[in-house]
Motif scaffolding. Sequence first.
Motif, PDB file in Angstrom:
ATOM      1  N   TRP A  10       0.818  -1.219   0.000  1.00  0.00           N
ATOM      2  CA  TRP A  10       0.000   0.000   0.000  1.00  0.00           C
ATOM      3  C   TRP A  10       0.847   1.262   0.000  1.00  0.00           C
ATOM      4  CZ3 TRP A  10      -0.288   4.029   3.359  1.00  0.00           C
ATOM      5  CH2 TRP A  10       0.017   3.841   4.709  1.00  0.00           C
ATOM      6  N   ILE A  11       2.029   1.202   0.598  1.00  0.00           N
ATOM      7  CA  ILE A  11       2.909   2.375   0.568  1.00  0.00           C
ATOM      8  C   ILE A  11       3.395   2.642  -0.859  1.00  0.00           C
ATOM      9  CG2 ILE A  11       5.162   3.261   1.296  1.00  0.00           C
ATOM     10  CD1 ILE A  11       4.571   1.961   4.055  1.00  0.00           C
ATOM     11  N   LEU A  16       2.678   5.568  -6.104  1.00  0.00           N
ATOM     12  CA  LEU A  16       2.222   5.572  -7.493  1.00  0.00           C
ATOM     13  C   LEU A  16       1.106   6.591  -7.702  1.00  0.00           C
ATOM     14  CD1 LEU A  16       2.178   4.333 -10.388  1.00  0.00           C
ATOM     15  CD2 LEU A  16       0.441   2.765  -9.511  1.00  0.00           C
ATOM     16  N   GLY A  17       0.159   6.653  -6.781  1.00  0.00           N
ATOM     17  CA  GLY A  17      -0.918   7.632  -6.884  1.00  0.00           C
ATOM     18  C   GLY A  17      -0.395   9.061  -6.859  1.00  0.00           C
ATOM     19  N   ILE A  18       0.538   9.325  -5.973  1.00  0.00           N
ATOM     20  CA  ILE A  18       1.141  10.669  -5.882  1.00  0.00           C
ATOM     21  C   ILE A  18       1.935  10.969  -7.153  1.00  0.00           C
ATOM     22  CG2 ILE A  18       2.839  12.067  -4.631  1.00  0.00           C
ATOM     23  CD1 ILE A  18       1.900  10.484  -2.078  1.00  0.00           C
ATOM     24  N   TYR A  19       2.623   9.968  -7.672  1.00  0.00           N
ATOM     25  CA  TYR A  19       3.384  10.111  -8.919  1.00  0.00           C
ATOM     26  C   TYR A  19       2.454  10.470 -10.080  1.00  0.00           C
ATOM     27  CZ  TYR A  19       6.270   8.694 -12.899  1.00  0.00           C
ATOM     28  OH  TYR A  19       6.953   8.665 -14.084  1.00  0.00           O
ATOM     29  N   VAL A  46      -6.337  10.380  -8.103  1.00  0.00           N
ATOM     30  CA  VAL A  46      -7.162  10.579  -6.910  1.00  0.00           C
ATOM     31  C   VAL A  46      -7.838   9.267  -6.503  1.00  0.00           C
ATOM     32  CG1 VAL A  46      -9.205  11.771  -6.019  1.00  0.00           C
ATOM     33  CG2 VAL A  46      -7.493  13.034  -7.321  1.00  0.00           C
ATOM     34  N   ALA A  47      -8.310   8.492  -7.482  1.00  0.00           N
ATOM     35  CA  ALA A  47      -8.939   7.205  -7.179  1.00  0.00           C
ATOM     36  C   ALA A  47      -7.931   6.244  -6.551  1.00  0.00           C
ATOM     37  CB  ALA A  47      -9.532   6.595  -8.449  1.00  0.00           C
TER      38      ALA A  47
END
Length: 112
Positions: A10-11, A16-19, A46-47
């Motif tokens: 999850w980290i 990846l989401g922030i990227y 965002v999802a």
Amino acid sequence: MHQKSVKIGWIIMLILGIYRFIGSIMLMATGESDISSGILFFTNAVAIIGITLASYRNAEKWSWCCLLIIGIAPLFGCTILHGVGAWVLVGWILFIPAIVIPAKAILGKKTA
């Protein structure tokens, strides 16, 4: 061991989401992408961040399946349309361990 693999997964998925969040802003700011593609990439980021923080870190099966789909679709699309550039390569490098490392712990978990 299972909790450790879920935490690692999850980290990395959050990274990846922030990227993708940063990538969407960069694509629109540099003019590499039109506004609709940038917004699509932004909502994808965002999802990913939302699902990761809400359910993926709690090892819920549906979140793994959902992140598999919404995580891999842009990567395939970008790879096919633009080839393997630096942005796409980093996306693959982040996505694969984020989805594979916790897979056994999440998918092997018994549901009540």
